[in-house]
Scaffold this active site. Structure first.
Site, PDB file in Angstrom:
ATOM      1  N   ASP A  91      26.878  37.835  31.461  1.00 19.85           N
ATOM      2  CA  ASP A  91      27.199  38.002  32.877  1.00 19.85           C
ATOM      3  C   ASP A  91      28.623  38.548  33.007  1.00 19.85           C
ATOM      4  O   ASP A  91      29.529  38.122  32.290  1.00 19.85           O
ATOM      5  CB  ASP A  91      27.072  36.653  33.609  1.00 19.85           C
ATOM      6  CG  ASP A  91      27.017  36.818  35.114  1.00 19.85           C
ATOM      7  OD1 ASP A  91      25.954  36.571  35.697  1.00 19.85           O
ATOM      8  OD2 ASP A  91      28.052  37.209  35.708  1.00 19.85           O
ATOM      9  N   ILE A  92      28.808  39.477  33.909  1.00 19.49           N
ATOM     10  CA  ILE A  92      30.121  40.123  34.094  1.00 19.49           C
ATOM     11  C   ILE A  92      31.161  39.157  34.676  1.00 19.49           C
ATOM     12  O   ILE A  92      32.357  39.308  34.447  1.00 19.49           O
ATOM     13  CB  ILE A  92      29.980  41.401  34.972  1.00 19.49           C
ATOM     14  CG1 ILE A  92      31.104  42.374  34.717  1.00 19.49           C
ATOM     15  CG2 ILE A  92      29.842  41.074  36.450  1.00 19.49           C
ATOM     16  CD1 ILE A  92      30.858  43.767  35.268  1.00 19.49           C
TER      17      ILE A  92
ATOM     18  N   HIS B 146      16.050  37.453  37.389  1.00 14.55           N
ATOM     19  CA  HIS B 146      16.923  37.139  36.261  1.00 14.55           C
ATOM     20  C   HIS B 146      17.101  35.644  36.118  1.00 14.55           C
ATOM     21  O   HIS B 146      17.134  34.908  37.100  1.00 14.55           O
ATOM     22  CB  HIS B 146      18.283  37.839  36.381  1.00 14.55           C
ATOM     23  CG  HIS B 146      18.949  37.655  37.706  1.00 14.55           C
ATOM     24  ND1 HIS B 146      18.578  38.356  38.836  1.00 14.55           N
ATOM     25  CD2 HIS B 146      19.966  36.837  38.087  1.00 14.55           C
ATOM     26  CE1 HIS B 146      19.352  37.993  39.848  1.00 14.55           C
ATOM     27  NE2 HIS B 146      20.192  37.058  39.419  1.00 14.55           N
ATOM     28  N   MET B 147      17.220  35.239  34.865  1.00 18.29           N
ATOM     29  CA  MET B 147      17.419  33.832  34.525  1.00 18.29           C
ATOM     30  C   MET B 147      18.851  33.692  34.031  1.00 18.29           C
ATOM     31  O   MET B 147      19.283  34.450  33.163  1.00 18.29           O
ATOM     32  CB  MET B 147      16.424  33.482  33.414  1.00 18.29           C
ATOM     33  CG  MET B 147      16.495  32.094  32.891  1.00 18.29           C
ATOM     34  SD  MET B 147      15.162  31.867  31.654  1.00 18.29           S
ATOM     35  CE  MET B 147      13.794  31.450  32.707  1.00 18.29           C
ATOM     36  N   HIS B 148      19.596  32.746  34.614  1.00 16.93           N
ATOM     37  CA  HIS B 148      20.950  32.451  34.137  1.00 16.93           C
ATOM     38  C   HIS B 148      20.835  31.398  33.042  1.00 16.93           C
ATOM     39  O   HIS B 148      20.190  30.361  33.237  1.00 16.93           O
ATOM     40  CB  HIS B 148      21.810  31.858  35.260  1.00 16.93           C
ATOM     41  CG  HIS B 148      22.034  32.769  36.435  1.00 16.93           C
ATOM     42  ND1 HIS B 148      23.208  33.447  36.642  1.00 16.93           N
ATOM     43  CD2 HIS B 148      21.237  33.100  37.490  1.00 16.93           C
ATOM     44  CE1 HIS B 148      23.139  34.152  37.763  1.00 16.93           C
ATOM     45  NE2 HIS B 148      21.945  33.952  38.296  1.00 16.93           N
TER      46      HIS B 148
ATOM     47  N   ASN C 200      17.714  32.108  40.746  1.00 22.73           N
ATOM     48  CA  ASN C 200      17.908  32.122  42.192  1.00 22.73           C
ATOM     49  C   ASN C 200      16.885  33.051  42.832  1.00 22.73           C
ATOM     50  O   ASN C 200      16.515  34.068  42.248  1.00 22.73           O
ATOM     51  CB  ASN C 200      19.326  32.614  42.521  1.00 22.73           C
ATOM     52  CG  ASN C 200      20.401  31.694  41.963  1.00 22.73           C
ATOM     53  OD1 ASN C 200      20.233  30.482  41.936  1.00 22.73           O
ATOM     54  ND2 ASN C 200      21.498  32.270  41.497  1.00 22.73           N
TER      55      ASN C 200
END
Ligand code: 5GP
Length: 114
Positions: free
Chosen positions: A31-32, A101-103, A88
């Site tokens: 993640d940026i 997307h999965m964090h 989310n």
């Protein structure tokens, strides 16, 4: 080749990003703006806008994304300490990029949020 969103550009390597893992189905990259010492995003290579677009035909992708997240946690050695997996969905869920997307968050004790 559809590169409409930023994640698609990362998947297709049109923009620079630290890719941790990639196979035919999914891509995982850092993640940026990391919200924990380890913050990796796991995304399907084909656009699925959100969990609301999961159906009978494509539901396997959630299992694949989860399996890849666990594989990464093992490989990067934070599997035993633990981690958090978050997806989310839409405005109320805090989704800002319309590509499922999965964090995968780890590397410290994360506070409870529920
Ligand atoms: P969301 O809020 O949609 O669940 O999460 C989107 C995530 O994508 C955020 O954590 C944000 O920091 C990350 N992000 C946004 N733009 C980029 C980008 O260009 N590159 C990378 N690697 N991550 C991004």
């Amino acid at each position: 080749m559809n590169c409409k969103n930023i994640f698609m550009k990362i998947i297709k390597k049109k923009i620079k990003s630290k890719i941790i893992y990639q196979n035919k189905k999914v891509t995982a990259f850092e993640d940026i703006e990391p919200k924990s010492p380890i913050h990796i995003l796991i995304v399907p290579n084909k656009i699925i806008k959100s969990t609301n677009k999961i159906n009978k035909k494509n539901k396997h992708i959630i299992g694949t994304m989860t399996y890849v997240a666990i594989k990464i946690a093992k490989k990067l050695n934070f599997y035993k300490d633990g981690y958090r997996i978050v997806i989310n969905c839409n405005k109320h869920g805090g989704q800002t990029i319309p590509h499922l997307h999965m964090h995968l968050l780890g590397g410290k004790i994360l506070g409870n949020f529920c």
